[in-house]
Scaffold this motif. Structure first.
Motif, PDB file in Angstrom:
ATOM      1  N   MET A  61       0.829  -1.205   0.000  1.00 26.69           N
ATOM      2  CA  MET A  61       0.000   0.000   0.000  1.00 26.69           C
ATOM      3  C   MET A  61       0.859   1.249   0.000  1.00 26.69           C
ATOM      4  O   MET A  61       0.574   2.211  -0.734  1.00 26.69           O
ATOM      5  N   ALA A  62       1.943   1.234   0.801  1.00 31.88           N
ATOM      6  CA  ALA A  62       2.852   2.376   0.832  1.00 31.88           C
ATOM      7  C   ALA A  62       3.502   2.575  -0.537  1.00 31.88           C
ATOM      8  O   ALA A  62       3.629   3.706  -1.026  1.00 31.88           O
ATOM      9  N   GLY A  63       3.888   1.468  -1.167  1.00 27.97           N
ATOM     10  CA  GLY A  63       4.502   1.559  -2.479  1.00 27.97           C
ATOM     11  C   GLY A  63       3.547   2.089  -3.519  1.00 27.97           C
ATOM     12  O   GLY A  63       3.928   2.907  -4.377  1.00 27.97           O
ATOM     13  N   GLU A  64       2.308   1.645  -3.469  1.00 30.19           N
ATOM     14  CA  GLU A  64       1.315   2.114  -4.436  1.00 30.19           C
ATOM     15  C   GLU A  64       1.034   3.600  -4.253  1.00 30.19           C
ATOM     16  O   GLU A  64       0.798   4.324  -5.235  1.00 30.19           O
ATOM     17  N   PHE A  65       1.070   4.071  -3.019  1.00 32.52           N
ATOM     18  CA  PHE A  65       0.892   5.504  -2.772  1.00 32.52           C
ATOM     19  C   PHE A  65       2.040   6.290  -3.404  1.00 32.52           C
ATOM     20  O   PHE A  65       1.816   7.327  -4.049  1.00 32.52           O
ATOM     21  N   VAL A  66       3.266   5.791  -3.236  1.00 30.42           N
ATOM     22  CA  VAL A  66       4.427   6.463  -3.829  1.00 30.42           C
ATOM     23  C   VAL A  66       4.303   6.481  -5.346  1.00 30.42           C
ATOM     24  O   VAL A  66       4.600   7.496  -6.001  1.00 30.42           O
ATOM     25  N   ILE A  67       3.865   5.373  -5.925  1.00 29.36           N
ATOM     26  CA  ILE A  67       3.709   5.306  -7.379  1.00 29.36           C
ATOM     27  C   ILE A  67       2.760   6.395  -7.869  1.00 29.36           C
ATOM     28  O   ILE A  67       3.050   7.083  -8.865  1.00 29.36           O
ATOM     29  N   GLU A  68       1.642   6.563  -7.194  1.00 24.27           N
ATOM     30  CA  GLU A  68       0.675   7.584  -7.600  1.00 24.27           C
ATOM     31  C   GLU A  68       1.269   8.985  -7.485  1.00 24.27           C
ATOM     32  O   GLU A  68       1.033   9.837  -8.348  1.00 24.27           O
ATOM     33  N   GLU A  69       2.049   9.228  -6.434  1.00 26.33           N
ATOM     34  CA  GLU A  69       2.670  10.544  -6.266  1.00 26.33           C
ATOM     35  C   GLU A  69       3.695  10.809  -7.368  1.00 26.33           C
ATOM     36  O   GLU A  69       3.803  11.934  -7.877  1.00 26.33           O
ATOM     37  N   LEU A  70       4.449   9.799  -7.736  1.00 24.87           N
ATOM     38  CA  LEU A  70       5.452   9.965  -8.791  1.00 24.87           C
ATOM     39  C   LEU A  70       4.785  10.211 -10.145  1.00 24.87           C
ATOM     40  O   LEU A  70       5.280  11.010 -10.953  1.00 24.87           O
TER      41      LEU A  70
END
Length: 637
Positions: free
Chosen positions: A7-16
């Motif tokens: 979930m943390a990784g997916e959040f970072v992906i969306e921000e990038l």
């Protein structure tokens, strides 16, 4: 926990993605291209995503977002890590593929290279600018990444002439764990945080302190006026008496071994570099082994011929093609340095270059050593290599596989500096040597690992301090603490202090990375915690209390009247030529290797995307193996 991390990784992906940073997910063509690996041991490494930043600002955003969410980053430049350290099965793969620009400034004789450049990009600029007589102190294989090479120290074809690759660095620009862009220089005060970081990046910079986005190096001028290089290649297949008679003593192979021992013990001038590889191919039956010689000489052909005659003229081993001296002269030629970089260097290392492409992957294992060149030890080393090659041929008869022991000729000017002059420590080694095992059948892995372990145990006592190895030729099974001492020796303590100053939260953490000092390791740090500023750093004031002493200065304050050398961080160390071969704090540990589970390494369950994935067409090799003359253009540069 895995769900939270995802979930943390997916959040970072969306921000990038919001910042227009190229992000690729499993199944995307660029993702599959990036994770494709030439070593089948790492065929199942599948990161959450691959990001390919286009500029420094992108890198800063990636680091900040990932650190804030506790998502690990693995940095990839050329992707050639022998131990798979440029691959990952978790977090973000930060692939610097798009940041590959190279610019030469002829007025200042410097070259600026982005962190994702390959040496082929750099050499092509010299060729395009027709800069005969100038050399960039880079790698042998054009497809090797600039970043990993330089940050590990950098052994090039002209290291003996100009020093390690890192010795010719002028500036390094890095994005640190707090997302800041920092430029450190060779002129920085060595007592300053920047000066200490520059020192650490010169040999221990790979993945330990941040993401290096740019290098500036000094161009090097060849010594001869013609701007030419003498280069050549010769493969010797020695013959055996035993193949033709029942004699118990193999005189031909004895002569071959005597010739090789004398060759390795020869004191060569700095201008000459001769790499060698002992090769045992299970398919080769005409000779028990072969030795490949690669020659680089900064001088004229006439001087080279005189040098070879002087050093090897007494060679009487007319075995498998004539005397070694005659063959090295016959198979070497003088050419402009740009032609050498464009064609000859590519052809010399064509086998290794082809192995680096994922189009025909195999299983591969490596381990490295650092040898000096006294004749007594050389004889024991070569005898072990020959014996183990015979064991390899016997144990794996009828299979497809390769055992190669490569001696990278080093020393020369690189050895003129003290061991403490940079994080790269083993400067006084004359040969940075590595074992490579290459095979195709999955079932052989366990037996190959057993063979390599036994082989290593026999050679390790002859390495400097009975443990020294080169970080650019890493051994995947070394445990974390052992790896630091193996690669960096007594520089380890100072590297940990630099780590604490620039990455106090240990965000840039990996299996064989630099650890925080013991005091810092006892204090747990939350993943989301921001890095401390330098002013807030908890490094004791006396940790660098001898920084006002220049390298090589001595102190008599240690009691008992002993004289100590003071390295760049003020840490005393005894003369490294002690009779027992060890240095203070460098005693050999019995716990050198961590347990290896072959199942975990090679048979992890692949993701659904992997199971249904077909590799897209990779960079065309243009039938490299069938062409007589290769060039940088054949590799896509």
């Amino acid at each position: 926990m895995a769900g939270i991390e995802r979930m943390a990784g997916e959040f970072v992906i969306e921000e990038l993605k919001k910042e227009k940073i190229p992000v690729f997910l499993p199944g995307d063509t660029e993702y599959e291209r990036s994770v494709a690996n030439a070593n089948l041991l790492y065929r199942f490494t599948r990161p959450l995503c691959v990001v390919q930043p286009k500029n420094v600002g992108h890198v800063q955003t990636i680091v900040k977002e990932a650190k804030n969410r506790g998502v690990p980053i693995t940095i990839k430049c050329g992707g050639h890590s022998y131990a798979g350290f440029s691959t990952t099965d978790k977090g973000i793969s930060l692939d610097l593929l798009n940041m590959n620009r190279v610019k030469i400034d002829e007025r200042s004789n410097t070259v600026t290279l982005q962190g994702g450049a390959l040496w082929g990009h750099a050499y092509k600029q010299l060729v395009n600018n027709r800069m005969n007589g100038f050399i960039i102190n880079g790698g042998r294989c054009p497809t090797v990444g600039v970043g990993g090479f330089l940050l590990g120290g950098g052994l090039g074809p002209f290291t003996r002439s100009f020093g390690m690759g890192c010795d010719t660095l002028k500036e390094i620009t890095i994005v640190t764990a707090d997302g800041k862009k920092v430029t450190v220089k060779d002129t920085d005060d060595p007592d300053s945080p920047e000066g200490k970081l520059f020192w650490a990046l010169c040999g221990a910079g790979g993945g330990n302190f941040g993401v290096v986005v740019e290098f500036k190096m000094y161009l090097q001028k060849l010594s001869n006026k013609n701007g030419s290089v003498v280069a050549g290649r010769y493969t010797w297949f020695p013959k055996s008496d035993k193949e033709r008679s029942n004699k118990t003593k193999d005189k031909l192979m004895d002569k071959f071994m005597d010739t090789m021992n004398d060759f390795y013990a020869t004191r060569w001038p700095d201008q000459v570099t001769i790499d060698t590889s002992w090769i045992c191919d299970l398919k080769e039956t005409s000779s028990e082994l072969a030795v490949r010689f690669l020659v680089y000489y900064d001088g004229t052909k006439e001087d080279f011929e005189k040098l070879i005659a002087d050093k090897l003229g007494a060679d009487k081993a007319e075995n498998g093609g004539g005397k070694l001296a005659e063959q090295l002269v016959r198979r070497s030629m003088s050419e402009k340095s740009t032609r050498f970089l464009h064609e000859t260097l590519v052809s010399q290392w064509s086998e290794e270059t082809i192995k680096a492409f994922p189009t025909d992957p195999t299983f591969k294992l490596y381990s490295s050593f650092v040898f000096k060149n006294d004749l007594t030890r050389i004889k024991k080393i070569t005898s072990i290599i020959r014996e183990e090659m015979a064991v390899f041929k016997s144990r794996f008869a009828g299979e497809s596989g390769l055992l190669q022991v490569t001696w990278i000729h080093s020393g020369g000017k690189a050895s003129r500096k003290d061991r403490s002059a940079s994080a790269f420590r083993w400067r006084d080694g004359v040969y940075q040597t590595y074992i490579m095992l290459d095979w195709k059948e999955k079932w052989m892995e366990g037996q190959i690992r057993d063979f390599l372990k036994a082989f290593k145990n026999k050679l390790r006592p002859f390495s400097i301090m009975s443990r020294a190895a080169f970080i650019n030729f890493p051994d995947e099974v070394l445990s974390s603490g052992t790896a630091e001492r193996t690669y960096y020796g007594n520089n380890t303590k100072n590297l940990r202090l630099v780590k604490q100053q620039w990455d106090p939260d240990n965000f840039f953490e990996w299996k064989q990375g630099i650890k925080l000092p013991q005091t810092a390791e006892k204090t747990p740090v939350k993943a989301k915690q921001r890095s401390k500023t330098f002013a807030e750093s908890s490094i004791p004031a006396d940790a660098f209390n001898a920084f006002n002493l220049s390298p090589g200065a001595s102190s008599a304050s240690s009691g008992a009247g002993y004289a100590f050398n003071i390295n760049a961080f003020g840490v005393p160390e005894r003369d490294y030529n002690r009779k027992d071969g060890l240095m203070d704090g460098d005693a050999v540990s019995s716990d050198d290797e961590s347990p290896v589970n072959e199942q975990d390494l090679t048979d992890e369950l692949a993701t659904k995307q992997w199971e249904t994935f077909t590799l897209p067409p990779a960079r065309s090799l243009m039938n490299l193996g069938s062409r007589g003359v290769l060039g940088l253009t054949d590799l896509g540069f």
